[in-house]
Every structure is written in structure tokens, then in C-alpha cells.
Write a protein that holds these residues in place. Structure first.
Motif, short mmCIF file in Angstrom:
data_model
loop_
_atom_site.label_atom_id
_atom_site.label_comp_id
_atom_site.label_asym_id
_atom_site.label_seq_id
_atom_site.Cartn_x
_atom_site.Cartn_y
_atom_site.Cartn_z
N PRO A 1 0.78 -1.30 0.01
CA PRO A 1 -0.15 -0.07 0.04
C PRO A 1 0.79 1.43 -0.03
O PRO A 1 2.15 1.18 0.20
CB PRO A 1 -0.71 -0.10 1.20
CG PRO A 1 0.29 -0.94 2.18
CD PRO A 1 0.84 -1.68 1.28
N LYS A 2 0.30 2.32 -0.43
CA LYS A 2 0.93 3.72 -0.21
C LYS A 2 0.53 4.11 1.24
O LYS A 2 -0.47 3.69 1.83
CB LYS A 2 0.30 4.54 -1.20
CG LYS A 2 0.76 4.17 -2.46
CD LYS A 2 0.50 5.42 -3.48
CE LYS A 2 1.30 5.17 -4.83
NZ LYS A 2 1.05 6.03 -5.78
N PHE B 1 -3.76 4.54 6.05
CA PHE B 1 -3.84 5.64 6.97
C PHE B 1 -3.55 5.68 8.03
O PHE B 1 -3.89 4.91 8.95
CB PHE B 1 -5.41 6.16 6.92
CG PHE B 1 -5.91 6.42 5.50
CD1 PHE B 1 -6.17 5.73 4.63
CD2 PHE B 1 -6.04 8.01 5.32
CE1 PHE B 1 -6.49 5.97 3.25
CE2 PHE B 1 -6.50 8.23 4.15
CZ PHE B 1 -6.88 7.35 3.13
N GLU B 2 -2.39 6.47 8.43
CA GLU B 2 -1.60 6.47 9.73
C GLU B 2 -1.77 7.75 10.36
O GLU B 2 -1.57 8.73 9.85
CB GLU B 2 -0.27 6.41 9.47
CG GLU B 2 0.58 6.06 10.62
CD GLU B 2 2.10 5.90 10.48
OE1 GLU B 2 2.38 5.06 9.64
OE2 GLU B 2 2.93 6.55 11.35
N TYR B 3 -2.53 7.77 11.49
CA TYR B 3 -2.98 8.98 12.16
C TYR B 3 -1.84 9.48 13.10
O TYR B 3 -1.40 8.48 14.06
CB TYR B 3 -4.28 9.26 12.89
CG TYR B 3 -5.50 8.89 11.93
CD1 TYR B 3 -6.32 10.13 11.60
CD2 TYR B 3 -5.61 7.60 11.50
CE1 TYR B 3 -7.36 9.60 10.66
CE2 TYR B 3 -6.84 7.27 10.68
CZ TYR B 3 -7.54 8.61 10.17
OH TYR B 3 -8.47 8.24 9.15
N PHE B 4 -1.43 10.51 13.25
CA PHE B 4 -0.34 11.15 14.43
C PHE B 4 -0.46 12.52 14.45
O PHE B 4 -1.26 13.18 14.19
CB PHE B 4 0.95 10.54 13.62
CG PHE B 4 1.35 11.70 12.56
CD1 PHE B 4 0.98 11.26 11.07
CD2 PHE B 4 2.29 12.76 12.78
CE1 PHE B 4 1.06 12.05 10.20
CE2 PHE B 4 2.58 13.39 11.61
CZ PHE B 4 1.80 13.08 10.31
N GLY B 5 0.41 12.95 15.49
CA GLY B 5 0.36 14.38 15.89
C GLY B 5 -0.32 14.58 17.26
O GLY B 5 -0.93 13.75 17.72
N PHE C 1 -13.61 4.35 2.68
CA PHE C 1 -13.06 4.97 1.59
C PHE C 1 -11.85 3.92 1.09
O PHE C 1 -11.08 4.01 0.10
CB PHE C 1 -12.20 6.32 1.64
CG PHE C 1 -11.54 6.68 2.97
CD1 PHE C 1 -11.88 7.57 3.77
CD2 PHE C 1 -10.47 6.05 3.52
CE1 PHE C 1 -11.38 8.22 4.76
CE2 PHE C 1 -9.67 6.45 4.62
CZ PHE C 1 -10.14 7.41 5.27
N GLY C 2 -12.14 2.54 1.45
CA GLY C 2 -11.48 1.53 0.78
C GLY C 2 -9.93 1.36 1.28
O GLY C 2 -9.30 0.56 0.53
N ALA C 3 -9.68 1.98 2.51
CA ALA C 3 -8.40 1.61 2.97
C ALA C 3 -7.92 0.34 3.18
O ALA C 3 -8.80 -0.52 3.84
CB ALA C 3 -8.25 2.61 4.11
N THR C 4 -6.72 0.05 2.89
CA THR C 4 -6.17 -1.34 3.20
C THR C 4 -6.21 -1.61 4.82
O THR C 4 -6.70 -2.36 5.22
CB THR C 4 -4.69 -1.42 2.87
OG1 THR C 4 -4.51 -1.32 1.49
CG2 THR C 4 -4.14 -3.01 3.44
N THR C 5 -5.91 -0.29 5.64
CA THR C 5 -6.10 -0.31 6.78
C THR C 5 -5.85 1.08 7.63
O THR C 5 -5.23 1.91 6.53
CB THR C 5 -5.32 -1.33 7.62
OG1 THR C 5 -6.04 -1.39 9.10
CG2 THR C 5 -3.89 -0.85 7.79
N ASP D 1 3.26 9.31 1.39
CA ASP D 1 3.21 9.57 -0.01
C ASP D 1 2.13 10.85 -0.13
O ASP D 1 2.04 11.37 -1.03
CB ASP D 1 2.18 8.59 -0.55
CG ASP D 1 3.22 7.29 -0.68
OD1 ASP D 1 4.01 7.21 -1.73
OD2 ASP D 1 3.09 6.36 0.15
N GLN D 2 1.41 11.09 1.09
CA GLN D 2 0.54 12.24 1.14
C GLN D 2 0.40 12.53 2.58
O GLN D 2 0.35 11.62 3.52
CB GLN D 2 -0.89 12.11 0.39
CG GLN D 2 -1.62 13.09 0.54
CD GLN D 2 -3.08 12.91 -0.12
OE1 GLN D 2 -3.21 11.86 -0.44
NE2 GLN D 2 -3.80 13.93 -0.08
#
Ligand code: F3S
Length: 755
Positions: free
Chosen positions: A198-199, A236-240, A261-265, A312-313
Motif C-alpha cells: 500500500p501507499k 492511513f496513519e494518524y499521528f500528531g 474509503f477502501g483503505a487497506t487499513t 505519500d501524502q
């Protein structure tokens, strides 16, 4: 023999040691800092030394730590596992009986009915669990994702679940993906899980949620921005600093709906909130091990300092500015703030009358969720008022239910008019025996669940479902209408005065006395399994043992009938609807009776049927497919963009394969469904030129050439033989790698495994 399915501290420590070694290898190879998601993914690589690691293009092989199956998808997964001829699973496996319980009158009576109605399925799953060493959570114990985070989740865990909301465990720092049964079976038989690298998307959270905004609004806001396909093949990796302000269960809600939204995880790094949650679940020892390996359980400092260099973003989100949202109807990316809902509903022509509020499910039934709506219930009760419309509560687990009973929240919610349902999926998966309405009755409902496709909740095409936080749903249960803003409107108290609701503020995110410990519904694996017989009645209409699919005959496909050209959204709910069909999930031929029944025929604009090319009659897709099979002929389906989004159910691939489908040609696929098609021996193909979709005509038969020379990156030529004698030739792409081509040739991945 391993008869434990628990995530014991020893098991977790062994996992961390392996992760540590793998991460060191990859770090050396890549020579750069790593995000948290990369650490968990790379930490579970099957071949860290030489795996090709190109985000978005290489397929990687991983070794997940465990597998979770829910009862609707477990039936087919276990039937497939049985075909593989193994005595036990290679990793800990748990089965969760949560999807088949219908909601009708209330928890106790619904559960009693479910035990009778579904006895043969529960007997099958429990006997198979005892035979093969799985843990089995019987009906009433809870919903898969809540039970998993309470009992088995840990930071750094890599897990597969045969349910698309498996990423829920990301709230506890897991890398948990929803897959079809075939992927789960791979891991259960000891094969690696192969997934497109994944990205990685970083979601940088700052600020803190204010007022009525809840963790749910984080994901609803993102869904509005990213749309249903915006997360495909992405983690999607949440941080901060904002991430540190959200509870573990709030994080789980956010990760849960990343599936939309179809995320791998989706995942969060380990923090104090997770340790607090583990302690509340009587698993302090797990937090102690995680504390020892903290360096593995967060992104490297360089990543946190310059995230744009590593993700990636990067998406920025200031939690302080977030407003409460609703999404709907019919798609989870139609987001609108509560403040603008009145106009949105009016402009969209959606029903203004709200008839039900549904709260809970795997997504939003945490102690904190229940605590916040209880504060609202206290305000309402203090004014002698009650809810205007019915509100149903589905707790995520018996532990949560017993805890909110012990701590008083349940009584306060019932006092204002809420009804408790069983600890099960119920209305979230169409298992709502809603009484008193006729098909087509136009109305809206508000839910704190995660999906709102048409008919998803009550099977009624006239119901528009809007998803919001539990707080938002309860507030609308006070208005019964979208014509006012429930957070600002004035309600009438018993004494005739008026009052408004005020935000509940901070409540305990976990119970001070810990969760009530309850594993009464758990059937643990046993030592001596040799005498156990898996129970499947030969004349059952709900269960049937599988026979392997036929092998590819080595020839290109010619004269494939066009069974369906689907227009617009074609989710797995359109391909293989749930609701009443759930009862046939373990019987491939019977469940195939629903095949494509929700898909919209591009030539008529209507769902449900198409023209039979043999007779010219307009018939249901499954009837036509059976007639083609009886005539010894095969067929193909054409789809639009993001075909197969939604649930991970492999029935959406197995039924077309069982009924004679050979290929599906689309503008694009959703990840899980594309893999499921490959596993079952159907060719997923995409138009090289998306505009060629328009060339496909109603009476077409299709020849596919280039299959005999198929290899990674090759193209297939499709010749469309039109009714009027003309033809069109177009180019199709495929994404099969070497091994997946072998699956296709063998007839299915399982055939390939059996040799
Ligand atoms: Fe069940 Fe709905 Fe969750 S079906 S697993 S409660 S998404």
C-alpha cells in the motif's frame, strides 16, 4: 499442539522480537526512517531480506499474527479451510457469532429466537472450531471487532478478519485488514498473505475536539473530502498532538470507517490511551510488554519531524475546527455538517421525517460513547422529557453491556425511551425485522453505524440512512425531523418550559472499575480434537460442503454472453446482497439466487434483471446464468468504476464463479473484491481506455484472446460481437502476478494449494 488463541504476553513478545529483526533488515536495505504503519507491515514480512518494496506496485508477502472470522463469512471460510485437509490452523483463529441475530423485540427475546433459527449454523461453526482448534464466541458474546480489541488486540498486531471493518483494531495500534475468506484461509493453512504494497497516507491531527464534535466526525469529514474510493490501496496513519487527545475507542471508530474509503487499513501509534484501554480490559500485562518495545510502536522521530518526506501524502486536520457531521443517504461520502442539514435534506429531496435512531454497533458502542449519550439522557430526564422517536442500542460486547448496566448508563438511556438490542450486528447488516412499514415507505433514519447503502438497515428501499456520532443520533431522536438543528432547537420540558441540549463534555473513556469480565459465551479450543465431527446435514438449505471449481481448459474464451453491464455504483451489496440472504452464506448454490440482484442494468437503468441472450426474455440475472450453464455456455460481466467496493464478502466472487462467470471487465476495481475474483479463478480485467465501456452493447457476446499467453503485465484483447453483426476490438489490462496466474489456471487459489 497449540490450543491457545489468546494474545498472551509471551506471544506478543515473540511477535515484537520478530518485528524488531525484520525492521532492522528493512531499515538497512532502505536506509531511511520508517513510519509506524511501515514498521508493522515490514515487521511482518515473510521475506524481509529480498521482498520488493515499491508502494503501489509490488506485491508483498506477509505473516499476519491471527485471523478473526464473523459468522456470516466464517461459514464459507471454514468450508474452504476444510477443503485444504488440515488438522489445525497455523495461527490463532477466532469465530464470532454476531451477524445472524435479527433485531426485532429486544436483546433477550431476539437472542433466543436467533439460537433456534440459526442452530445448524452455530452447531457447524462451534463443531468446526472444536475440531480445528479455533476459539468460538457464541451468539450474545459480542460483535467481532469489539471482542477483538477487548480480548486479543495489541499495538503492533497484524491481523486479518473476514469483515471489512476489521481495521477497527487500528484504534489499539494494530495493522488489521478486512479480507475475503480465501485470504483468511491462506493464512489459516500456513501460507503468507499476499497484498499489494500500500501507499502510506499520514493524517496529521492537531488541536482537540470541541463541543458536539466526536471522533466519528473526524472520519465523516475525511470521507466527505476523500470519497469512497479515496483510500484504495492506502494505509492511513494518524499521528500528531491531536491523536494524543483521542481515546483508544475513539481511535477505533476512526479506523473502523477507513473501510468506507477502501483503505487497506488505518492505524494509530501506541499511546497512553491504549495502555488505559488494555488495563480496563484486565490486560495490563499486554501494556507492559508494549511499553518495553515502544520504539517499534511509533514512527521514527525523523518521520514525525518531516512527515511530508516519508508519507505519500500528508493530510492536515485541526480537530478544534471540526463540526458534527452526518453522511448520507446511500453513500458514506455524502458529508454535511449538522448545521447545514436542514437545507441539505431539502435541496436533495430526502425525507425530512426521521423515524428511528440507531446507536452502537462495532463502530460506536464504547464506554465513552455510551457515557456521552448518557449525559445527554440525564439532561433530557432532568426536564421530564423523553425521546420523540425510538432509539435502539446495540452494544459491541457482553462486557460493554454488563458494564453500562453496572455503572448505570443503560438504565438512564432506557428511562428516556431507548431499547436495548442484543450484542450483535442486527440492524447494521439488514438483520432488522422492522415492523409496521410497507416496502417503499419514505423515511429517514439516523445511525451511528458505518454503512448506509440502500436497504442496508431495514431492507426497505424507501429508507434514507444518515450516519453520525451517537451524540448526533440521540439529538435527532429528540427532533424526529431534519427541519431543525437538534443542537440549537428548544425542547419542551414536562413543566412547559423549554430547554436546549448542551454538549456532554469529557466523560470517562474507560470504566473506573474496569470492564465487567465475561467470557461465558466463549468456547475455548480443546486438546483432544480427534473425535470431533463437523456438523453439516446433507439436506441443509443453509450449509453445503464445497466441491473444487473446474480447472481452466487452457483455451482463450470465445462467445461469452454479456450477463450484465452494470451502471454506476456496484458494491458487493449490489452483487451479493445481505439481509434475508445471510441465511444462505454457507450454501453456495442457494445464495447464488441473489446474484447481482442489486446491480443496475446499464441498458434499462433498473436493477434486478437483464435480457437473456438465448431467449430474449427479461429475467433475473441468476436465472439467466443458470440457463447459460445448462446450455454449456459461460458469461462475462462489465462494470463501471470501483466495482466491488464495500464489504469483503467473497460470495460476491464465488457466486459468479459457481454460476459460470469467467471474467469481470471494469473501469476499475475495489482492492478486496479484485483479489477475491482472482482467488476464485475469475479474470478481473480493466479497460485500457475507460471510454471503451461505452462500446459494450446489450446483445454482445465477447471473445477474450491473449489468455493462453497471459503473464504479468500482458494485455488481453476483447472482441465485442454486436447484435447487428459489427464488431469492436478493445484492449484490456490485468493485474495478476505469476502466482495469481497459477491460481487462475488451477481454477482457484484453493485448487492450486491442493496441488
Ligand atoms: Fe457488524 Fe455492522 Fe460492524 S455488520 S461487524 S456491526 S459493520
Amino acid at each position: 499442539m497449540n490450543t491457545s488463541v489468546d494474545s498472551t504476553p509471551a506471544f506478543i513478545e515473540a511477535t515484537y522480537k520478530k518485528m524488531d529483526a525484520n525492521i532492522a533488515t528493512v531499515r538497512k536495505r532502505m536506509g531511511r526512517a520508517l513510519t509506524y504503519g511501515e514498521k508493522v507491515l515490514y515487521g511482518h514480512l515473510d521475506n524481509a531480506d529480498d521482498a520488493e518494496l515499491v508502494a503501489g506496485s509490488s506485491y508483498i508477502k506477509t505473516r499476519p499474527d491471527r485471523v478473526a472470522l464473523q459468522d456470516a463469512t466464517a461459514q464459507m471460510a471454514v468450508l474452504q479451510f476444510m477443503l485444504a485437509d488440515k488438522n489445525e490452523a497455523a495461527v490463532p483463529v477466532t469465530v464470532h457469532c454476531d451477524h445472524l441475530i435479527r433485531a426485532q423485540k429486544g436483546a433477550e427475546s431476539d437472542l433466543n429466537i436467533a439460537r433456534i433459527e440459526n442452530r445448524e449454523v452455530y452447531d457447524f461453526l462451534s463443531s468446526a472450531s472444536q475440531r480445528y482448534g479455533f476459539g468460538c464466541w457464541m451468539p450474545g458474546a459480542g460483535i467481532i471487532h469489539q471482542v477483538v480489541i477487548e480480548q486479543y488486540g495489541f499495538p503492533g498486531l497484524m491481523m486479518l478478519g473476514t469483515d471489512s471493518h476489521t481495521p477497527h483494531a487500528g484504534g489499539l495500534g494494530a495493522f488489521a485488514s478486512g479480507v475475503g475468506g480465501a485470504d483468511a484461509v491462506d493464512v489459516m493453512v500456513g501460507l503468507p498473505w499476499e497484498v499489494l504494497h500500500p501507499k502510506f497516507i499520514g493524517v496529521h491531527l492537531t488541536g482537540e475536539l470541541q463541543g458536539w464534535a466526536a471522533p466519528k466526525d473526524v472520519i465523516l469529514n475525511l470521507l466527505g473530502k476523500l470519497t469512497c474510493s479515496g483510500g484504495t490501496n492506502r494505509v492511513f496513519e494518524y499521528f500528531g498532538p491531536g491523536a494524543d487527545t483521542i481515546s483508544c475507542t475513539g481511535k477505533a471508530t476512526i479506523c473502523n470507517m477507513g473501510a468506507e474509503f477502501g483503505a487497506t487499513t488505518s492505524t494509530f501509534p501506541y499511546d497512553e490511551h491504549m495502555a488505559t484501554f488494555l488495563a480496563a480490559c484486565n490486560r495490563e500485562d499486554v501494556a507492559q510488554v508494549a511499553d518495553k518495545y515502544k520504539h517499534l510502536l511509533r514512527a521514527d522521530d525523523e518521520v514525525l519531524a518531516n512527515p511530508e518526506n516519508y508519507f505519500d501524502q500528508v493530510i492536515e486536520l485541526d480537530l478544534s475546527t471540526l463540526e458534527p457531521h452526518l453522511v448520507g443517504p446511500h453513500s458514506p461520502d455524502r458529508a454535511c455538517t449538522v448545521a447545514n442539514m436542514t437545507q441539505y435534506v431539502k435541496d436533495g429531496g430526502h425525507p425530512e421525517n426521521i423515524t428511528y435512531a440507531l446507536v452502537g454497533s462495532c463502530t460506536n458502542s464504547s464506554y465513552e460513547d455510551m457515557g456521552r449519550i448518557t449525559v445527554m439522557a440525564e439532561q433530557i430526564a432532568a426536564h421530564g422529557a423523553k425521546l420523540k422517536i425510538p432509539m435502539l442500542i446495540t452494544p459491541g460486547s457482553e462486557q460493554i453491556r454488563a458494564t453500562i448496566e453496572r455503572d448505570g448508563q443503560l438504565a438512564k438511556l432506557e428511562a428516556i425511551g431507548a431499547t436495548l438490542l442484543a450484542n450483535a450486528c442486527g440492524p447494521c447488516i439488514g438483520q432488522w425485522n422492522r415492523e409496521g412499514i410497507e416496502e417503499g415507505f419514505r423515511n429517514s433514519i439516523v445511525t451511528s453505524y458505518n454503512r448506509n447503502f440502500p436497504k442496508r438497515n431495514d431492507g426497505n428501499s424507501g429508507t434514507s440512512a444518515f450516519i453520525g456520532s451517537p451524540e448526533t443520533c440521540l439529538a435527532y431522536a429528540m427532533t424526529g425531523s431534519f427541519t431543525v438543528n437538534p443542537f440549537t432547537t428548544e425542547y419542551t420540558a414536562a413543566d412547559g418550559s423549554t430547554f436546549t441540549l448542551t454538549p456532554p463534555g469529557k466523560v470517562d473513556e474507560t470504566p473506573r472499575l474496569k470492564l465487567v469480565r465475561d467470557d461465558k459465551g466463549f468456547l475455548a479450543p480443546i486438546d483432544d480434537r480427534t473425535n470431533i465431527t463437523v456438523q453439516v446435514s446433507p439436506d441443509s438449505e443453509r450449509l453445503s460442503l464445497l466441491t473444487p471449481f473446474d480447472r481452466w481448459n487452457g483455451k482463450d474464451f470465445t462467445g461469452l454472453h454479456l450477463l450484465l453491464k452494470a451502471k454506476g455504483k456496484c458494491t458487493t451489496d449490489h452483487i451479493s446482497p445481505a439481509g434475508p440472504w445471510l441465511r444462505f452464506r454457507g450454501h453456495l448454490d442457494n445464495i447464488s439466487g441473489n446474484m447481482f440482484s442489486g446491480a443496475v442494468n446499464a441498458f434499462t437503468g433498473e436493477p434486478g434483471n437483464a435480457r437473456n441472450q438465448l431467449t430474449g426474455e427479461l429475467q433475473e440475472y441468476n436465472t439467466i446464468a443458470r440457463e447459460y450453464t445448462a446450455a454449456g455456455e459461460n458469461w462475462v460481466v462489465v462494470g463501471d468504476t470501483n466495482y466491488g467496493e464495500g464489504s469483503s464478502r467473497e460470495h460476491a466472487a464465488m457466486c459468479p464463479r459457481h454460476m459460470g462467470g469467467r471474467a469481470v471487465i471494469t473501469r476499475s476495481f475495489a482492492r478486496i473484491h479484485e483479489t477475491n475474483l482472482k482467488k476464485q479463478g475469475i479474470l478481473p480485467l480493466t479497460f485500457a481506455d475507460a471510454a471503451d465501456y461505452d462500446l459494450v452493447q446489450e446483445g454482445d457476446t465477447i471473445d477474450l484472446t491473449g489468455i493462453t499467453e497471459i503473464k504479468p503485465g500482458s494485455t488481453i484483447t476483447a472482441r465485442l460481437n454486436h447484435d447487428d453483426g459489427t464488431t469492436s476490438e478493445i484492449t484490456l489490462n490485468h493485474s495478476l502476478n505469476e502466482e495469481q496466474i497459477d491460481w487462475f489456471k488451477a481454477g482457484s487459489a484453493l485448487n492450486f494449494l491442493r496441488g
